[in-house]
Motif scaffolding. Structure first.
Motif, PDB file in Angstrom:
ATOM      1  N   SER A   1      21.446  44.745  10.394  1.00  0.00           N
ATOM      2  CA  SER A   1      22.905  44.584  10.337  1.00  0.00           C
ATOM      3  C   SER A   1      23.276  44.592   8.863  1.00  0.00           C
ATOM      4  CB  SER A   1      23.344  43.270  10.971  1.00  0.00           C
ATOM      5  OG  SER A   1      23.358  42.241   9.998  1.00  0.00           O
TER       6      SER A   1
ATOM      7  N   ALA B   1      25.167  42.314   7.428  1.00  0.00           N
ATOM      8  CA  ALA B   1      25.743  40.996   7.155  1.00  0.00           C
ATOM      9  C   ALA B   1      25.365  40.438   5.790  1.00  0.00           C
ATOM     10  CB  ALA B   1      25.322  40.015   8.248  1.00  0.00           C
TER      11      ALA B   1
ATOM     12  N   SER C   1      29.228  49.481  15.440  1.00  0.00           N
ATOM     13  CA  SER C   1      28.083  50.335  15.103  1.00  0.00           C
ATOM     14  C   SER C   1      26.775  49.575  15.305  1.00  0.00           C
ATOM     15  CB  SER C   1      28.170  50.789  13.641  1.00  0.00           C
ATOM     16  OG  SER C   1      29.292  51.612  13.441  1.00  0.00           O
ATOM     17  N   GLY C   2      26.783  48.291  14.945  1.00  0.00           N
ATOM     18  CA  GLY C   2      25.580  47.482  15.069  1.00  0.00           C
ATOM     19  C   GLY C   2      25.041  47.451  16.491  1.00  0.00           C
ATOM     20  N   LEU C   3      25.917  47.210  17.472  1.00  0.00           N
ATOM     21  CA  LEU C   3      25.442  47.152  18.857  1.00  0.00           C
ATOM     22  C   LEU C   3      25.042  48.553  19.359  1.00  0.00           C
ATOM     23  CD1 LEU C   3      24.889  45.140  21.175  1.00  0.00           C
ATOM     24  CD2 LEU C   3      26.990  45.989  22.222  1.00  0.00           C
TER      25      LEU C   3
ATOM     26  N   GLU D   1      19.838  39.561  11.321  1.00  0.00           N
ATOM     27  CA  GLU D   1      21.141  38.999  10.929  1.00  0.00           C
ATOM     28  C   GLU D   1      22.327  39.577  11.704  1.00  0.00           C
ATOM     29  OE1 GLU D   1      21.849  36.333   9.477  1.00  0.00           O
ATOM     30  OE2 GLU D   1      20.281  35.834   8.050  1.00  0.00           O
ATOM     31  N   PHE D   2      22.089  39.950  12.947  1.00  0.00           N
ATOM     32  CA  PHE D   2      23.205  40.234  13.850  1.00  0.00           C
ATOM     33  C   PHE D   2      23.663  38.890  14.415  1.00  0.00           C
ATOM     34  CE2 PHE D   2      24.903  41.676  18.060  1.00  0.00           C
ATOM     35  CZ  PHE D   2      25.910  42.491  17.582  1.00  0.00           C
TER      36      PHE D   2
ATOM     37  N   CYS E   1      31.121  39.407   3.814  1.00  0.00           N
ATOM     38  CA  CYS E   1      31.156  40.404   4.878  1.00  0.00           C
ATOM     39  C   CYS E   1      29.872  41.231   4.918  1.00  0.00           C
ATOM     40  CB  CYS E   1      32.381  41.296   4.684  1.00  0.00           C
ATOM     41  SG  CYS E   1      32.602  42.514   5.969  1.00  0.00           S
ATOM     42  N   HIS E   2      29.542  41.867   3.799  1.00  0.00           N
ATOM     43  CA  HIS E   2      28.370  42.745   3.691  1.00  0.00           C
ATOM     44  C   HIS E   2      27.466  42.268   2.553  1.00  0.00           C
ATOM     45  CE1 HIS E   2      31.295  45.860   5.424  1.00  0.00           C
ATOM     46  NE2 HIS E   2      30.418  45.603   6.377  1.00  0.00           N
TER      47      HIS E   2
ATOM     48  N   TYR F   1      26.181  43.988   0.444  1.00  0.00           N
ATOM     49  CA  TYR F   1      26.304  44.885  -0.713  1.00  0.00           C
ATOM     50  C   TYR F   1      27.708  44.899  -1.334  1.00  0.00           C
ATOM     51  CZ  TYR F   1      27.988  47.814   3.148  1.00  0.00           C
ATOM     52  OH  TYR F   1      28.663  48.287   4.243  1.00  0.00           O
TER      53      TYR F   1
ATOM     54  N   CYS G   1      34.202  39.684   9.878  1.00  0.00           N
ATOM     55  CA  CYS G   1      33.069  40.624   9.856  1.00  0.00           C
ATOM     56  C   CYS G   1      31.959  40.149  10.778  1.00  0.00           C
ATOM     57  CB  CYS G   1      32.526  40.760   8.440  1.00  0.00           C
ATOM     58  SG  CYS G   1      33.704  41.520   7.316  1.00  0.00           S
TER      59      CYS G   1
ATOM     60  N   LEU H   1      32.990  41.980  18.903  1.00  0.00           N
ATOM     61  CA  LEU H   1      31.715  41.573  18.300  1.00  0.00           C
ATOM     62  C   LEU H   1      31.217  40.215  18.788  1.00  0.00           C
ATOM     63  CD1 LEU H   1      29.633  42.526  16.172  1.00  0.00           C
ATOM     64  CD2 LEU H   1      31.033  41.451  14.414  1.00  0.00           C
TER      65      LEU H   1
HETATM   66  O1  C5P Z   1      30.636  46.473   8.841  1.00  0.00           O
HETATM   67  P1  C5P Z   1      29.694  47.486   9.404  1.00  0.00           P
HETATM   68  O2  C5P Z   1      30.143  47.991  10.766  1.00  0.00           O
HETATM   69  O3  C5P Z   1      29.388  48.609   8.486  1.00  0.00           O
HETATM   70  O4  C5P Z   1      28.321  46.696   9.630  1.00  0.00           O
HETATM   71  C1  C5P Z   1      27.284  47.196  10.424  1.00  0.00           C
HETATM   72  C2  C5P Z   1      27.100  46.313  11.631  1.00  0.00           C
HETATM   73  O5  C5P Z   1      26.478  45.086  11.277  1.00  0.00           O
HETATM   74  C3  C5P Z   1      28.398  45.933  12.304  1.00  0.00           C
HETATM   75  O6  C5P Z   1      28.819  46.976  13.155  1.00  0.00           O
HETATM   76  C4  C5P Z   1      28.030  44.655  13.027  1.00  0.00           C
HETATM   77  O7  C5P Z   1      27.413  44.948  14.244  1.00  0.00           O
HETATM   78  C5  C5P Z   1      27.001  44.032  12.078  1.00  0.00           C
HETATM   79  N1  C5P Z   1      27.584  43.022  11.169  1.00  0.00           N
HETATM   80  C6  C5P Z   1      27.569  41.683  11.526  1.00  0.00           C
HETATM   81  N2  C5P Z   1      28.063  40.727  10.688  1.00  0.00           N
HETATM   82  C7  C5P Z   1      28.569  41.050   9.495  1.00  0.00           C
HETATM   83  C8  C5P Z   1      28.614  42.417   9.101  1.00  0.00           C
HETATM   84  C9  C5P Z   1      28.104  43.365   9.961  1.00  0.00           C
HETATM   85  O8  C5P Z   1      27.102  41.357  12.628  1.00  0.00           O
HETATM   86  N3  C5P Z   1      29.015  40.089   8.661  1.00  0.00           N
END
Ligand code: C5P
Length: 322
Positions: free
Chosen positions: A103, A105, A239-241, A258-259, A269-270, A272, A280, A288
């Motif tokens: 993920s 995260a 996208s993650g799922l 880290e999902f 949020c990310h 990076y 997020c 989500l």
């Molecule tokens: O934000 P983005 O969609 O690019 O991140 C990829 C995936 O990681 C997300 O679709 C989500 O499933 C997961 N994610 C998460 N928690 C975060 C950021 C992303 O679960 N804080």
């Protein structure tokens, strides 16, 4: 079972959200951009809560990873049809023994999970997620890169020039109306996924590049809704799922990082980017929260693993006896 209270609760619901997140959730509840139709007319029926193994079998039976191929209408009639793969992703890629889903995260920072992640046979990453500069925490191997059509279209992602997208297997998706055929979607994609696909193919003709059939996302959406006690956002899964289920279709074992948040849980949020937003992790556009409930229910690993490493373990479909 002190840990149980510290990791993701698989009955997480909107009324457990803080007031700000709850308002955001409410706003998205009232939008139905893609014309989602609920299969039970009264909305969400009183459901039986399935066990983990039952849920896994339902996922295997009801959700099929499908990608676009050159023989499908309307593509078969178009001059660039031969740029699309002739075969399904599942027949060209894998199978793999063990896989990692990373993920994006913020909680991955300082995790030192890089070595473990890279030790898997295949690794999937998402959207704009880099590895350079973060190898200690997220690893450096990327087998599959899955992204949405926004990443392909918005200038800030540099889709056609960034090295993030010129190696490995690429998989893209774009939200389609809930009950539309491919032709209707082709004429009204959310972002110009097909234009960008063709441009990328011209630059990298030999790089494997797949597009998810929109049916895949909506089948998954339906399964989430069918297993939740309240209505979920009427938007496609994150996208993650999508990546988690994609890897369950290619691998014997799937480790997801880290999902479900570990003790490092953060509003960052990310990993990076210096951008903070609880949405997020908890969701706003994507359902989500409910995706995470589902993954928690299917997890074969322990709560300790979630707490320490943010790690969930899921079986590949090929190893399941349903
Ligand atoms: O934000 P983005 O969609 O690019 O991140 C990829 C995936 O990681 C997300 O679709 C989500 O499933 C997961 N994610 C998460 N928690 C975060 C950021 C992303 O679960 N804080």
């Amino acid at each position: 079972e002190v840990l149980k209270q510290k990791v993701w609760d698989d009955e997480m619901s909107s009324n457990m959200l803080g007031s700000e997140m709850k308002k955001l959730w409410q706003d998205y509840q009232n939008i139905n951009t893609y014309g989602v139709k609920l299969s039970s007319p009264g909305g969400v029926s009183s459901r039986l809560k399935l066990t983990g193994p039952e849920l896994l079998c339902q996922l295997k039976e009801k959700v099929e990873l499908t990608t676009l191929t050159s023989d499908l209408e309307p593509f078969s009639e178009l001059p660039w049809a031969s740029q699309l793969p002739g075969k399904q992703l599942t027949s060209d890629v894998g199978p793999y023994k063990t896989c990692a889903v990373v993920s994006s995260a913020g909680a991955l920072l300082k995790s030192r999970l890089g070595k473990e992640i890279d030790s898997h046979d295949a690794v999937i990453r998402f959207n704009g997620a880099p590895t350079r500069g973060f190898e200690e925490d997220v690893g450096s191997k990327t087998t599959i890169h899955l992204f949405n059509s926004k990443v392909m279209a918005k200038d800030k992602y540099h889709f056609l020039s960034s090295p993030l997208y010129n190696s490995g297997v690429l998989v893209a998706w774009d939200p389609a109306p809930f009950s539309s055929d491919l032709t209707q979607w082709y004429n009204h994609t959310e972002y110009p996924i097909f234009l960008q696909y063709q441009k990328h193919k011209k630059l990298h003709p030999r790089q494997p590049f797949y597009i998810l059939h929109p049916r895949f996302g909506w089948q998954l959406w339906q399964l989430i809704q069918d297993n939740m006690a309240e209505p979920i956002q009427k938007n496609p899964p994150s996208s993650g799922l999508l990546g988690i289920v994609l890897m369950m279709s290619l691998c014997e074992v799937v480790h997801v990082y880290e999902f479900l948040p570990s003790h490092r849980k953060t509003d960052l949020c990310h990993y990076y980017q210096r951008f903070y937003d609880a949405a997020c992790t908890l969701g706003s556009y994507h359902p989500l929260l409910y995706e995470k409930n589902l993954v928690k229910r299917m997890n074969l690993g322990s709560n300790l693993k979630i707490y320490v490493d943010g790690r969930v373990t899921l079986p590949g479909f090929s190893t399941m006896n349903c």
